[in-house]
Design an enzyme around this catalytic site. Sequence first.
Site, PDB file in Angstrom:
ATOM      1  N   ASP A 102      -0.134   5.061   0.994  1.00 30.71           N
ATOM      2  CA  ASP A 102      -0.326   6.060   2.045  1.00 30.71           C
ATOM      3  C   ASP A 102      -0.203   5.437   3.426  1.00 30.71           C
ATOM      4  O   ASP A 102      -0.848   4.437   3.743  1.00 30.71           O
ATOM      5  CB  ASP A 102      -1.703   6.709   1.905  1.00 30.71           C
ATOM      6  CG  ASP A 102      -1.836   7.499   0.615  1.00 30.71           C
ATOM      7  OD1 ASP A 102      -0.810   7.743  -0.038  1.00 30.71           O
ATOM      8  OD2 ASP A 102      -2.975   7.853   0.256  1.00 30.71           O
TER       9      ASP A 102
ATOM     10  N   ASP B 178      -1.402  -0.428   6.171  1.00 23.77           N
ATOM     11  CA  ASP B 178      -1.762   0.134   7.468  1.00 23.77           C
ATOM     12  C   ASP B 178      -3.258   0.062   7.747  1.00 23.77           C
ATOM     13  O   ASP B 178      -3.684   0.300   8.875  1.00 23.77           O
ATOM     14  CB  ASP B 178      -1.362   1.618   7.511  1.00 23.77           C
ATOM     15  CG  ASP B 178      -2.246   2.450   6.591  1.00 23.77           C
ATOM     16  OD1 ASP B 178      -3.151   3.151   7.077  1.00 23.77           O
ATOM     17  OD2 ASP B 178      -2.059   2.367   5.368  1.00 23.77           O
TER      18      ASP B 178
ATOM     19  N   ASP C 172       0.870  -1.177   0.000  1.00 20.88           N
ATOM     20  CA  ASP C 172       0.000   0.000   0.000  1.00 20.88           C
ATOM     21  C   ASP C 172       0.909   1.229   0.000  1.00 20.88           C
ATOM     22  O   ASP C 172       2.097   1.139   0.301  1.00 20.88           O
ATOM     23  CB  ASP C 172      -0.896  -0.032   1.241  1.00 20.88           C
ATOM     24  CG  ASP C 172      -1.795   1.178   1.354  1.00 20.88           C
ATOM     25  OD1 ASP C 172      -2.358   1.601   0.336  1.00 20.88           O
ATOM     26  OD2 ASP C 172      -1.922   1.703   2.483  1.00 20.88           O
TER      27      ASP C 172
END
Length: 264
Positions: free
Chosen positions: A11, A182, A9
């Site tokens: 961000d 996250d 991922d």
Amino acid sequence: MAPEAAFFDLDKTIIAKSSALAFSKPFQAGGLISRRGVLRSAYAQFVFLVGGADHDQMEKMRHFMSQLVAGWDVATVKEIVAETLHNIVDPLVYDEAVQLIEEHHAAGRDVVIVSSSGTDVVEPIGAMLGADRVVATKLEIVDGKYTGEIDYYAYAEEKANAIRALAEERGYDLADCYAYSDSSTDIPMLEAVGHPHVVNPDRELRRLAAANSWPVLTFSRPVTLRSRVPLPPPRPTLAAIAVGGVVAVGAAVWVGARRRNLSA
């Protein structure tokens, strides 16, 4: 032996902020966004960092930003973002993430960035980081201009679908592949591989990681990308920085559309 990959991922996994919202101050500097707009972006960034926005908040941001991005010339945006993106991303990259990318490459694995942000932002970041492939959201283009609508939305289960499609195309054995995120919205992506890792996880993802004995990583050292990866010299101009901000706003439209799509 089947080839392997590591899926990241973007961000809060590779970079410390939202790639879509990191441009609010340069956007104001170019005169394309008001002080009120900057405050909205700052608030959206705060919500993002503490764990996510609710439907109403995201809809307000989507509406505000879609009004700005629609109608912008695609060729101009791509040219300007290529000039200015490193000026924005430089202080945001996690040193731990860059090191992981290097380690996976050293082990012979492909590195794939899988992000809900737009291709015009994610692809240059991927190139700067040396990623082998990028999966990202694609904004609708008509007559060389963005309409503000979405052609392909790389979000939630669609990320897992994209990973499986890549595995079929490239011959990856997903049981031997890695994934990093996250966010609990990326649970399908994490569950698609044999070696899921959570990075600075939100509360829901932390609980799931504990229940499944997934490794939990803490990334806390944002560094200048230029200190880790050779980059061309910066060529900042006020106009370039301003239009670069529009690309980020477009990416934020894609982030906001998450709620719209799910509620449809």
